[in-house]
Write a protein that holds these residues in place. Structure first.
Motif, PDB file in Angstrom:
ATOM      1  N   GLY A 162      66.655 -35.587  22.646  1.00 21.03           N
ATOM      2  CA  GLY A 162      65.911 -35.961  23.840  1.00 21.03           C
ATOM      3  C   GLY A 162      66.294 -35.274  25.132  1.00 21.03           C
ATOM      4  O   GLY A 162      65.495 -35.226  26.065  1.00 21.03           O
ATOM      5  N   SER A 163      67.509 -34.748  25.202  1.00 19.94           N
ATOM      6  CA  SER A 163      67.980 -34.223  26.479  1.00 19.94           C
ATOM      7  C   SER A 163      67.268 -32.932  26.876  1.00 19.94           C
ATOM      8  O   SER A 163      67.001 -32.708  28.058  1.00 19.94           O
ATOM      9  N   TRP A 164      66.973 -32.097  25.894  1.00 19.63           N
ATOM     10  CA  TRP A 164      66.248 -30.852  26.147  1.00 19.63           C
ATOM     11  C   TRP A 164      64.885 -30.900  25.447  1.00 19.63           C
ATOM     12  O   TRP A 164      64.822 -31.051  24.221  1.00 19.63           O
ATOM     13  N   GLU A 166      61.333 -29.235  24.059  1.00 21.93           N
ATOM     14  CA  GLU A 166      60.973 -27.949  23.462  1.00 21.93           C
ATOM     15  C   GLU A 166      60.519 -26.989  24.573  1.00 21.93           C
ATOM     16  O   GLU A 166      59.793 -27.380  25.494  1.00 21.93           O
ATOM     17  N   GLY A 167      60.974 -25.757  24.501  1.00 22.29           N
ATOM     18  CA  GLY A 167      60.585 -24.748  25.475  1.00 22.29           C
ATOM     19  C   GLY A 167      61.369 -24.779  26.764  1.00 22.29           C
ATOM     20  O   GLY A 167      61.040 -24.048  27.711  1.00 22.29           O
ATOM     21  N   ALA A 168      62.410 -25.613  26.827  1.00 21.68           N
ATOM     22  CA  ALA A 168      63.175 -25.713  28.065  1.00 21.68           C
ATOM     23  C   ALA A 168      63.981 -24.451  28.349  1.00 21.68           C
ATOM     24  O   ALA A 168      64.168 -24.062  29.504  1.00 21.68           O
ATOM     25  N   LEU A 169      64.454 -23.797  27.300  1.00 22.00           N
ATOM     26  CA  LEU A 169      65.273 -22.598  27.485  1.00 22.00           C
ATOM     27  C   LEU A 169      64.348 -21.391  27.629  1.00 22.00           C
ATOM     28  O   LEU A 169      63.727 -20.939  26.668  1.00 22.00           O
ATOM     29  N   HIS A 185      67.101 -33.094  30.688  1.00 19.15           N
ATOM     30  CA  HIS A 185      67.210 -34.467  31.178  1.00 19.15           C
ATOM     31  C   HIS A 185      68.580 -35.094  30.919  1.00 19.15           C
ATOM     32  O   HIS A 185      69.212 -34.857  29.890  1.00 19.15           O
ATOM     33  N   LYS A 186      68.973 -35.933  31.875  1.00 19.21           N
ATOM     34  CA  LYS A 186      70.090 -36.838  31.627  1.00 19.21           C
ATOM     35  C   LYS A 186      69.606 -37.965  30.710  1.00 19.21           C
ATOM     36  O   LYS A 186      68.431 -38.331  30.724  1.00 19.21           O
ATOM     37  N   ALA A 203      71.964 -26.003  24.684  1.00 20.14           N
ATOM     38  CA  ALA A 203      70.517 -25.943  24.421  1.00 20.14           C
ATOM     39  C   ALA A 203      70.245 -26.250  22.952  1.00 20.14           C
ATOM     40  O   ALA A 203      71.134 -26.097  22.110  1.00 20.14           O
ATOM     41  N   PRO A 204      69.039 -26.688  22.611  1.00 20.59           N
ATOM     42  CA  PRO A 204      68.744 -27.081  21.230  1.00 20.59           C
ATOM     43  C   PRO A 204      69.121 -26.006  20.215  1.00 20.59           C
ATOM     44  O   PRO A 204      68.787 -24.835  20.367  1.00 20.59           O
ATOM     45  N   SER A 205      69.821 -26.439  19.177  1.00 20.71           N
ATOM     46  CA  SER A 205      70.265 -25.541  18.117  1.00 20.71           C
ATOM     47  C   SER A 205      69.171 -25.446  17.048  1.00 20.71           C
ATOM     48  O   SER A 205      68.162 -26.156  17.113  1.00 20.71           O
ATOM     49  N   PRO A 206      69.337 -24.581  16.054  1.00 22.95           N
ATOM     50  CA  PRO A 206      68.275 -24.387  15.053  1.00 22.95           C
ATOM     51  C   PRO A 206      67.819 -25.666  14.357  1.00 22.95           C
ATOM     52  O   PRO A 206      66.655 -25.783  13.990  1.00 22.95           O
TER      53      PRO A 206
END
Length: 446
Positions: A162-164, A166-169, A185-186, A203-206
C-alpha cells in the motif's frame, strides 16, 4: 539450516558430510548451484534465535552436538547466493520476535530486488523460552503468538502493498523527478504492538510481497496459514494423515475468502537411495548407526518443552509420567513399537525415521506419487548430509520423477511466485491485496 546439525542429529560426523563448513560462503553457493542444476524450486533456510530447552538440566548437549548452535543468520548470505544463481528461489525464516516489521519489510524488499523476484519468507512465531529471553521478553502463549503475527503481517503488507502505488517510481531524468510524491504514502499504522508511520523506504520489488511460507499445524496455525500463507510445510507420518490435514486446512482457506488451491502443501521427507532395495536398507542401517540418538531426544524434548535427559535411553516410556505436551508423542511411539515396551531411545529413532522414504529411485518415485495423490504439492527434501543427500536425490530420483511428470525439467519465466502460481503479485483475494490503493486519498503531512 546455516548450522552443523539441523534435523538428523549426529550425521555431520559421517566422513562425506560437509555440514561443518557452514561458515563458508562457498559451501552455500556450491549447494545452491547444485540444487539449481537439479531444478529445485526453492533453497529453504530454517532458523532459530535461541536455544531449545534444557537436556539434563543444561544446554551442554546442544553445544557439544552442534545442535542448531552455532546458528548463523541466513538472510546475510541470501544476496550472495542470488548473485551466483539465476533461477532458484531463496526462502529465509524470520520470527516475529527477532526484528521490527519496518526494518524487516525493508530487508525483504531489498532482497527481492537483488534476487529479481526470487525471495520467499517463512513466517514463524516463537516457541522457545531462551529466544524470548534473548529479546528481553517472556514467552508469549501459543494462540497469542498468532495474534502477534497477524499484526506483524498487517504492518508489512501495508508497507509492501500500500505504501507505493503502481507507477510511483518514475526515474524521469529529463524532468528531474525520481518518484511521484502523490503515489508514495505513509501508512500510519497504530496497533497493540506496533506504531509505524512509513512510508516504505524501498520502491516496489518484483513480487512486492515475497512468496509466503508457514509451518504451523495447530488449529491457530492452520487459521493463520489460511489467511496468509501460499505454501505450508507439513511433517505427517503418512499420505493418509497428510490428506486429512490438507483437507481441513483448505477448508479454512476457502472460509478465509481465498481459493482452496491458493495454499500449496510441502511435505518434509528424507530419503535413503540404493540401486536395489537391499542396498538401500543396508545404507539405512549405516545412517541409523551414525545418528546421535541422545541428541535426537534432546531436540524433540527441547521442541516440546520437556527434559527427557533425566531418563536414560533404555528407560521404558511407561515409566515416564506424561504431561499434556508429551502424552500424544509417547503414545504414538509406544504404538509404533511391536513386541516390547518402547523406550526413550525409540523416541529418538522414530523422530529420525518419521517421513523417511527408502528404496530404489523407482520405489521412491512410487512413494512420492502416493504423497501427491494425497494432495501434497511438493517435497521439502531433508538432508542427512550436505551436499550428499541432495546430490543422490538429483542424480538418481529426479530423472525418474521427470519421466513421470512429477518434477519439472526446466524453470519457467519470471519470479518465484509466477513459476508456482502464474502471477508475480499476490492475487486480489489475498488479505494483503486490500491495502493496494488504500492510502491513495489520505492527506499527507510532514
Amino acid at each position: 539450516m546455516n548450522t552443523a546439525s539441523h534435523i538428523l542429529q549426529g550425521t555431520s560426523r559421517r566422513p562425506e558430510a560437509e555440514q561443518t563448513n557452514f561458515n563458508d560462503l562457498d559451501h552455500w553457493i556450491d549447494l545452491a548451484k547444485t540444487l539449481e542444476k537439479g531444478k529445485f524450486y526453492i533453497l529453504f533456510f530454517a532458523d532459530v534465535v535461541g536455544l531449545y530447552g534444557n537436556h539434563r538440566g543444561s544446554y551442554q548437549k546442544f553445544v557439544e552436538a552442534g545442535l542448531q548452535i552455532p546458528s548463523n543468520d541466513p538472510s546475510v548470505i541470501a544476496s550472495a547466493i542470488a548473485y551466483a544463481t539465476n533461477d532458484i528461489g531463496i526462502a529465509i525464516t524470520s520470527s516475529v520476535l527477532q526484528e521490527h516489521p519496518f526494518n524487516f519489510a525493508r530487508r525483504i524488499s531489498t532482497l527481492d530486488h537483488a534476487t529479481k523476484g526470487r525471495i520467499a519468507r517463512n513466517i514463524v512465531t516463537n516457541s522457545l523460552q531462551n529466544a524470548a529471553r534473548n529479546f528481553g521478553q517472556d514467552l508469549t502463549p501459543h494462540d497469542e503468538r498468532y495474534v502477534w503475527a497477524d499484526e506483524y503481517m498487517d504492518v508489512v503488507y501495508k508497507l509492501w502493498e500500500g505504501s507505493w502505488d503502481e507507477g510511483a517510481l518514475l526515474q524521469d531524468k529529463e524532468k528531474g523527478i525520481h518518484a511521484d510524491y502523490s503515489k508514495v504514502h505513509k501508512i500510519n499504522h497504530v496497533g497493540k504492538r506496533y506504531e509505524v508511520e512509513g512510508p516504505h523506504l524501498v520502491a516496489p520489488s518484483p513480487q512486492r510481497t515475497p512468496l509466503l511460507f508457514q509451518a504451523g499445524s495447530s488449529p491457530a496455525g492452520r487459521d493463520f496459514a489460511a489467511r496468509n500463507a501460499e505454501l505450508q510445510f507439513i511433517i505427517t507420518p503418512s499420505p493418509e494423515k497428510a490428506a486429512g490435514l490438507i483437507q481441513d486446512t483448505r477448508r479454512r482457506v476457502f472460509e478465509a475468502g481465498r481459493n482452496a488451491e491458493d495454499l500449496k502443501f510441502m511435505q518434509g521427507l528424507s530419503s535413503v537411495i540404493g540401486s536395489t532395495e537391499a542396498e538401500a536398507r543396508a545404507k539405512e542401517v549405516e545412517l541409523e548407526e551414525s545418528m546421535d540418538l541422545d541428541a535426537m531426544v534432546a531436540h524433540l524434548g527441547g521442541a516440546i518443552g520437556v527434559d527427557f535427559g533425566h531418563h536414560s535411553l533404555d528407560t521404558p516410556l511407561g515409566d515416564i509420567e506424561a504431561s499434556d505436551g508429551t502424552r500424544s508423542i509417547i503414545e504414538w511411539t509406544r504404538q509404533s513399537v511391536e513386541g516390547r515396551e518402547a523406550t526413550v531411545e525409540d523416541l529418538g529413532r522414530l523422530q529420525g525415521r518419521n517421513s523417511r522414504v527408502v528404496g530404489t529411485p523407482e520405489q521412491i518415485a512410487d512413494k512420492l506419487q502416493a504423497w501427491a495423490d494425497a494432495g501434497v504439492d511438493g517435497i521439502n527434501v531433508i538432508n542427512a548430509t550436505r551436499p550428499g543427500s541432495y546430490v543422490d536425490f538429483i542424480e538418481h530420483v529426479i530423472p525418474v520423477l521427470q519421466e513421470r511428470g512429477l518434477a519439472k525439467s526446466e524453470y519457467g519465466e519470471g519470479t518465484s511466485r509466477k513459476r508456482i502460481f502464474g502471477t508475480d503479485y499476490l492475487p486480489e483475494r489475498h488479505v494483503a491485496a486490500s491495502y493496494r490503493g488504500a492510502f491513495s486519498n489520505q492527506l499527507e503531512e510532514g
